[in-house]
Motif scaffolding. Structure first.
Motif, short mmCIF file in Angstrom:
data_model
loop_
_atom_site.label_atom_id
_atom_site.label_comp_id
_atom_site.label_asym_id
_atom_site.label_seq_id
_atom_site.Cartn_x
_atom_site.Cartn_y
_atom_site.Cartn_z
N LYS A 164 0.81 -1.22 0.00
CA LYS A 164 0.00 0.00 0.00
C LYS A 164 0.84 1.27 0.00
N ARG A 165 2.19 1.08 -0.03
CA ARG A 165 3.14 2.20 -0.07
C ARG A 165 2.97 3.11 1.14
N SER A 166 2.79 2.49 2.29
CA SER A 166 2.46 3.24 3.49
C SER A 166 3.48 3.02 4.60
N LEU A 167 3.83 4.12 5.28
CA LEU A 167 4.67 4.07 6.47
C LEU A 167 4.11 5.06 7.48
N GLU A 168 3.52 4.54 8.54
CA GLU A 168 2.79 5.38 9.49
C GLU A 168 3.29 5.21 10.93
N LEU A 169 3.41 6.34 11.60
CA LEU A 169 3.64 6.35 13.04
C LEU A 169 2.27 6.42 13.71
N LEU A 170 1.93 5.39 14.46
CA LEU A 170 0.58 5.28 15.03
C LEU A 170 0.47 6.08 16.32
N VAL A 171 0.62 7.39 16.16
CA VAL A 171 0.52 8.34 17.26
C VAL A 171 -0.43 9.44 16.81
N SER A 172 -1.28 9.92 17.68
CA SER A 172 -2.29 10.91 17.30
C SER A 172 -1.65 12.23 16.87
N ASP A 173 -2.38 12.96 16.04
CA ASP A 173 -1.90 14.26 15.59
C ASP A 173 -1.70 15.22 16.77
N GLU A 174 -2.57 15.10 17.76
CA GLU A 174 -2.46 15.97 18.94
C GLU A 174 -1.16 15.71 19.69
N GLU A 175 -0.83 14.41 19.84
CA GLU A 175 0.39 14.06 20.56
C GLU A 175 1.62 14.50 19.76
N LEU A 176 1.56 14.33 18.46
CA LEU A 176 2.70 14.75 17.63
C LEU A 176 2.89 16.26 17.69
N GLN A 177 1.80 16.99 17.69
CA GLN A 177 1.91 18.44 17.78
C GLN A 177 2.52 18.86 19.11
N LYS A 178 2.15 18.15 20.17
CA LYS A 178 2.71 18.43 21.50
C LYS A 178 4.23 18.17 21.50
N ARG A 179 4.61 17.04 20.91
CA ARG A 179 6.05 16.72 20.84
C ARG A 179 6.80 17.74 19.99
N LYS A 180 6.15 18.18 18.92
CA LYS A 180 6.78 19.14 18.00
C LYS A 180 7.11 20.44 18.72
N GLN A 181 6.21 20.87 19.57
CA GLN A 181 6.40 22.14 20.28
C GLN A 181 7.59 22.10 21.23
N SER A 182 7.89 20.92 21.76
CA SER A 182 9.00 20.81 22.70
C SER A 182 10.30 20.35 22.03
N TRP A 183 10.24 20.07 20.73
CA TRP A 183 11.44 19.59 20.02
C TRP A 183 12.41 20.73 19.78
N LYS A 184 13.69 20.43 19.92
CA LYS A 184 14.73 21.42 19.65
C LYS A 184 15.69 20.85 18.60
N ALA A 185 16.02 21.67 17.63
CA ALA A 185 16.94 21.23 16.58
C ALA A 185 18.32 21.00 17.15
N PRO A 186 19.00 19.95 16.72
CA PRO A 186 20.37 19.71 17.19
C PRO A 186 21.33 20.78 16.69
N GLU A 187 22.40 20.97 17.41
CA GLU A 187 23.42 21.93 16.98
C GLU A 187 24.08 21.42 15.70
N PRO A 188 24.32 22.32 14.71
CA PRO A 188 25.03 21.90 13.50
C PRO A 188 26.40 21.33 13.86
N ARG A 189 26.85 20.36 13.08
CA ARG A 189 28.11 19.68 13.39
C ARG A 189 29.33 20.38 12.79
N ALA A 190 29.14 21.53 12.18
CA ALA A 190 30.28 22.28 11.64
C ALA A 190 29.94 23.75 11.61
N ASP A 191 30.96 24.60 11.77
CA ASP A 191 30.73 26.05 11.74
C ASP A 191 31.68 26.76 10.80
N ARG A 192 32.35 26.00 9.91
CA ARG A 192 33.27 26.63 8.97
C ARG A 192 33.46 25.74 7.75
N GLY A 193 34.03 26.35 6.71
CA GLY A 193 34.46 25.61 5.55
C GLY A 193 33.36 24.98 4.73
#
Length: 574
Positions: A511-540
């Protein structure tokens, strides 16, 4: 045949600027070139990816001399130049980080010099797409000389494949008590000749790709590196590129959308690497063709698997060549291909392969009697991969193609290495291994780690495969039920970043499907608390890469390189 248009090199050697002609010619005179080399001979650049640090391309220094012979015989002026070489087996953290840099090196080396046509000497995985991407951005007549695969490995009476054996090390340590001495013996037996991997891994897939695109002489890609016929074809390629310059047969005239669709179909027919997706998409972007992830499913997912090669079968590239090689595959696939596309020898795809003969039908099958009825790449969509992900069904386990299991999450590659063999890790054969932080920006460079080893405790129990999901890639020599190229990646806030231990994940390849069986509400909650990781390089360059690399579904090229400007756009003169 007369030259159809003014040679590009004449701007350096025979222009109205007598002073600059003098300067350019006089400095080249220290190499002993006679007058006639500067009087209308097409100048052919031999782009060489030879390097001692790229063992798969270690023979290309010799091949360059053979190509030169052909160019001279056809009345051309050969000029060899080096570009950054990418040794898959040596470089850290991953050659994919430097593919775009090597393409820039290739593009600017071509653009800045008095070259009328180009021969690309390629071999190891990224040396093919990187040089082709760069050449596409200049759009001169170009032909590819693929370095070829190694001869088949032989170890204690068994035929073994370079690359495929790598993924068996942990199993042999745990289940067969292999010693250091055993592995040292296997090392030499595995890689016993010049050339790249001898399975249908990424290197062989890339050489297959360029022939399917029409960029090599017919039959060239399948020949083993050690076979004398490889040099013969290299010499003939040198002759042919001179004629291509005279005909003005540029890359953009060969690389049509139909050619790209042919490459997708061919990749499915040979059981090629998932890496084709990311490289072919990037090449298409350089010539202005909008190749979408869905195209690989539309044109390639229902194609029969015709080639019985590791990792999807049992034979190796040497066997493939003796059976008739890619010409037989293309002849058998011809009803599914665009037959009239033009190729570098000036003939059509149909004309080139109509007389191919198969000598071993267990190695190369027909459409009526395939190894598998459907192969190719399946493109999955769902809330876990909004922009898509991919899986190679021919290398996966049938019983896992529809599966629901609990996520066991590793936030980084380092986290995986630290915990995967912990006997207290809560994981079983029904679990889904989720690896984050290995996408284009996050790693950076999107390494071939998606087919991570299973836990030692499960290997000892006899478990051979599990569902594995990541935003990384997988070696073309590897197999397993592995979902790759998840986009958007976790490091930019894709849903993959929000997966937690114990979450249920549902996979349904049909069916060409890959699903995380977590509610949209819960995902939105997790999204709000998610922080992007620090980039692994700052030059070049690595910072440049992180700032500008596109996501996997777009080919992971740098955004400012997409769209070829063509050879008509020159740099300012002196």
């Amino acid at each position: 045949m007369s030259i159809k248009k003014k040679l590009r090199s004449s701007e350096w050697f025979n222009s109205d600027n007598k002073k600059m002609n003098f300067v350019h010619r006089s400095w080249l005179r220290n190499q002993g070139y006679p007058d006639d080399y500067f009087e209308g001979k097409p100048v052919i650049g031999i782009c060489n990816t030879w390097s001692d640090l790229t063992p798969c391309n270690g023979h290309l220094r010799q091949f360059a001399e053979v190509v030169k012979r052909g160019i001279l015989e056809a009345g051309g002026f050969p000029m060899e130049f080096p570009v950054m070489s990418l040794g898959e087996t040596i470089m850290k953290p991953t050659t994919m980080l430097f593919r775009n840099l090597a393409s820039m090196d290739t593009e600017e080396s071509i653009r800045a010099n008095p070259l009328d046509g180009i021969v690309l000497l390629t071999g190891c995985d990224k040396t093919t797409p990187s040089t082709l991407m760069g050449a596409c951005s200049v759009d001169l007549p170009t032909i590819v000389v693929p370095g070829g695969p190694m001869l088949s490995g032989r170890f204690r009476g068994e035929q073994i494949g370079s690359g495929s054996m790598n993924w068996m090390v942990k199993e042999k340590q745990n289940n067969e008590a292999f010693t250091d001495a055993d592995f040292r013996e296997a090392e030499v037996c595995l890689a016993r000749s010049i050339g790249h991997c001898n399975t249908m891994g990424t290197a062989s897939t890339m050489s297959t790709m360029v022939e399917a695109l029409g960029l090599t002489l017919p039959g060239f890609s399948s020949i083993p590196a050690a076979d004398a016929r490889k040099k013969m074809y290299a010499q003939l390629s040198g002759r042919r590129i001179v004629e291509m310059v005279k005909e003005d047969l540029t890359l953009s005239k060969i690389l049509t959308r139909e050619a790209f669709e042919n490459a997708i179909v061919t990749n499915s027919g040979v059981g090629g690497s998932t890496n084709l997706i990311i490289h072919l998409t990037a090449v298409a972007g350089r010539v202005g063709i909008d190749l979408k992830l869905e195209d690989f499913d539309i044109h390639g997912s229902k194609i029969p698997l015709l080639v019985n090669l590791k990792p999807s079968g049992k034979y190796l590239m040497e066997d493939f060549y003796y059976a008739g090689g890619l010409p037989v595959v293309l002849k058998n696939l011809m009803p599914l291909l665009h037959k009239e596309v033009i190729t570098v020898n000036g003939a059509t795809m149909a004309e080139n392969y109509k007389d191919a003969v198969c000598y071993e039908e267990d190695v190369i099958r027909t459409l009526e009697s395939p190894l598998k009825k459907e192969a190719g790449i399946a493109v999955l969509k769902g809330n876990l991969c909004e922009n898509g992900s991919v899986i190679k069904p021919s290398a996966a386990s049938l019983h896992l193609m529809k599966h629901t299991g609990k996520a066991v999450v590793f936030e980084t590659m380092e986290d995986y290495h630290e915990r995967i063999d912990d006997p207290n890790l809560k994981i079983d054969e029904n679990s889904v291994i989720v690896l984050k932080g290995v996408g284009p920006k996050g790693y950076p460079g999107m390494p071939e780690v998606g087919n991570v080893d299973l836990p030692a405790k499960l290997i000892k129990k006899g478990v051979r495969d599990m569902v594995r999901i990541s935003d990384g890639r997988m070696s073309g020599t590897a197999g397993g039920t592995v979902i790759l190229h998840v986009s958007p990646e976790s490091s930019v806030g894709g849903t993959l970043a929000l997966v937690e231990n114990g979450d249920m994940i549902s996979l349904d390849v049909e069916k060409r499907s890959l699903e995380l069986l977590v509610s949209d509400e819960e995902l939105q909650k997790r999204k709000q608390s998610w922080k992007a990781p620090e980039p692994r390089a700052d030059r070049g360059y690595v910072k440049l890469y992180i700032d500008h690399v596109e996501q996997a579904d777009k080919g992971a090229d740098l955004n400012f390189l997409v769209g070829g400007s063509g050879s008509k756009v020159e740099r300012d003169s002196h």
